[in-house]
Each structure stands twice: as C-alpha cells, then as structure tokens.
Design an enzyme around this catalytic site. Structure first.
Site, mmCIF file in Angstrom:
data_model
loop_
_atom_site.group_PDB
_atom_site.id
_atom_site.type_symbol
_atom_site.label_atom_id
_atom_site.label_comp_id
_atom_site.label_asym_id
_atom_site.label_seq_id
_atom_site.Cartn_x
_atom_site.Cartn_y
_atom_site.Cartn_z
ATOM 1 N N CYS A 167 36.329 41.149 51.640
ATOM 2 C CA CYS A 167 35.724 40.429 50.441
ATOM 3 C C CYS A 167 36.807 40.338 49.367
ATOM 4 C CB CYS A 167 34.450 41.251 49.750
ATOM 5 S SG CYS A 167 34.984 43.064 49.737
ATOM 6 N N TYR A 168 37.634 41.227 49.067
ATOM 7 C CA TYR A 168 38.672 41.076 48.097
ATOM 8 C C TYR A 168 39.876 40.084 48.771
ATOM 9 C CZ TYR A 168 37.307 45.383 45.364
ATOM 10 O OH TYR A 168 36.953 46.298 44.562
#
Length: 345
Positions: free
Chosen positions: A149-150
């Site tokens: 996600c990051y």
C-alpha cells in the site's frame, strides 16, 4: 466468465476482494478459503453480506482450486503464498499475490528484508502489479506480485518524474500516514482501540519493509538506486493512506511543467486523478474507492518539490488494484467492477 478463488477470504484484504468481486459482471467466485472459519458461510463471519454473499468458507485444497478456478487471489501473510503458488501455476491457474512474496524480482533482495524464499525460481517471472506502469507485462503474466500500500501511494506520483530523469535521487524523503486496517485483522495490543484512539505515532522508523520495495522499483525505472528516507505513521482512522514526498529536481522546472508531466502520464489512466491547483488530497475523497489522488506544490524558497497523494489502503493499496490487475490480465476494461465513488459523509 472468470472463475475466481480467494485464498484467505476473511482477512481485511480478502474480505474486500470478496466485496468488490461480488459486483463484477465477468467474475464467478468458485471458492473462498479460511483456515479459522472453515465450515461457516462468508455471511456468518461478515453479517452485512447476509443474503448477498452466502458462500461457504473452505479449507485450502489445491486440487479443488485448480479444478474450479482460472484465477487465484492470494490474500495471505508473507511466507505462506510462496509455498502454494508453484502448485497453482502448475495446475494452470493464474495468480495475483497480495503478499510481498513475489514483489521482488531478485530473491536475494527479498531474503535480505524478509526470510528465505522457497520458490526463488518464480521471482524473475513474477510481474510487479503497479497497474498504471506495468500494464503490458501484467496482461501476459501468470503471476503478479501486487504492490504494497505505501509503495503504491508513493510510487504513483514519483515514477513519471523519475522516468523523465527530473528527480535528484540522492535523497528522497517520504512521510506517510496509514489507517489501522493496514495492520490486518488480527488482534494486537498495538492496534487496540484504547492504544490508538486520540493518538498519532511514527512506527518502524527507518526499518519498514516497504522502503526497499519502493527503492527497488525506482531503481528498475531509473537504473540508479535511490536514497530514500521513509517514515510511516499510524493515524486513528480505520482506512486510508496519505503520503507526502519531498524531493529536489536536477534542473529548474516550473510547477506548471511538473503538473503537465503528471497529467500526461495519467491522461488515459482512469484511477489516478491529478487534482487542480490549490486542491490537496483528503482520505475522505478516496475512501472505499480505487482512486489515487495526487497534488503538488513547488516551494519557491527552497526549490523542494512536494508531492501529496492519497489512496484507500485496502482498495487501491491492496484488493482494488489486485482486481484492476485481473482486468488487465483478461483484457477487460480496467474499471470493470471498480467504478466506485466514496460516500459523501
């Protein structure tokens, strides 16, 4: 019709997969697995889906999956998919893995930050599933390593500028905040309500495993290893992720030039929205959607370019992007099943 199995259907990412897939016009879910809840219905575990998704939860059975599925989504913790994926591929399934097991093309790099890889021969074959940048490779892949996600939130605003060789990669600072769902559904003191409510903290400072993932993808595009300072933070909200990246440019560029670069890069990509001047991303604008919102500001005093981006960590940062990759693999419209708007309040 694509026959789909979701392995690990009762974690947050797995449940999001089931939720979104249930409205996909070209998908039929044939198997949902859960070790903890095997024998129950999906709607028993998640009551909001009663009379909508009453599929049984089953134990993992590779022979049954191979017989009943064309595509398998692996929504399991790291180190588990690598043991299962070889048999699934041998059986003729295509796989989108949401763990980190197949995000690195070099198994040695994976082992540096995780553990011994037990299917290293597949790392070079796996395609990194950042949908907007590797679409051609994804379309023909048997195995896609869905991004973290990051990295998704940080790479989308950065890579168009990296491709043009505008960015000084000697030091890039990435400051990011995530909702608590990023830690998964398992019970933990660190994500207990009383521990996070009314709080705000940095964690895994300088030691988060998504930093080498970000660096590896930038290196593949720029042919230069970037020096990245990455600091993640936990905010007391359920879902959403906002990243602010600070970088120097190799040459003087105007804010208009940078905006035009991003707009051109994403003009045909439906899920990346370059916000108009003066408007900046907000978690509420992307909640429950597959969008990544991007804004920028060039600091006139320091020359530092500030990029701000936001995604829903469970959708564009996990399950939504996995389904977007499935659409690409089957040559479908990328937006199919994903054209979701956020609630107004």
């Amino acid at each position: 019709m694509i026959r789909v199995a979701v392995i690990g259907a009762t974690g947050y990412a797995g449940a999001e997969l089931v939720r979104i897939l249930s409205s996909h016009p070209q998908v039929r879910m044939t198997m949902l697995t859960s070790r903890q809840y095997a024998g129950q219905l999906f709607s028993d575990v998640f009551p909001p889906f009663y009379k909508r998704i009453d599929l049984p939860l089953e134990n993992y059975d590779v022979k049954k999956i191979v017989a009943e599925a064309d595509l398998v989504f692996m929504a399991l913790p790291h180190q588990l998919p690598m043991n299962m994926v070889p048999e699934l591929l041998e059986g003729g399934c295509r796989v989108v893995d949401l763990s980190a097991d197949f995000r690195f093309s070099d198994p040695v790099e994976y082992e540096t930050f995780y553990e011994t890889h037990r299917a290293p021969e597949l790392c070079g074959e796996s395609v990194y599933g950042l949908s907007e940048f590797f679409k051609e490779d994804i379309s023909g892949a048997r195995l896609v390593g869905n991004p973290g996600c990051y990295p998704t939130c940080i790479l989308l605003p950065l890579l168009p500028l990296v491709q043009k060789q505008w960015v000084d990669l000697s030091h890039v600072v990435c400051d990011a905040k995530s909702g608590v769902s990023g830690a998964g559904r398992g019970v933990s003191l660190a994500t207990h309500y009383c521990e996070i409510a009314q709080g705000f903290k940095a964690y895994k400072v300088g030691a988060h495993r998504h930093r080498p993932e970000i660096a590896s993808i930038i290196e593949g595009v720029a042919e230069q290893r970037p020096a990245i300072t990455f600091v993640p933070h936990l905010v007391p909200t359920i879902r959403g992720m906002l990243a602010t990246s600070y970088l120097k440019l190799k040459e003087n560029r105007t804010e208009a030039e940078i905006r035009e670069c991003l707009q051109q890069a994403y003009k045909d990509r439906p899920f990346v929205r370059i916000l108009p001047e003066g408007r900046f991303p907000d978690l509420s604008f992307v909640r429950g959607t597959n969008y990544c919102d991007i804004a920028l500001r060039l600091d006139p005093e320091t020359g530092v370019l500030i990029l701000v981006s936001a995604i829903d960590n469970l959708v564009k940062g996990a399950s939504g992007q996995a389904i977007q990759n499935m659409n690409i693999m089957w040559k479908l419209d990328e937006t199919m099943g994903l054209d979701i708007l956020p609630p107004v309040i």
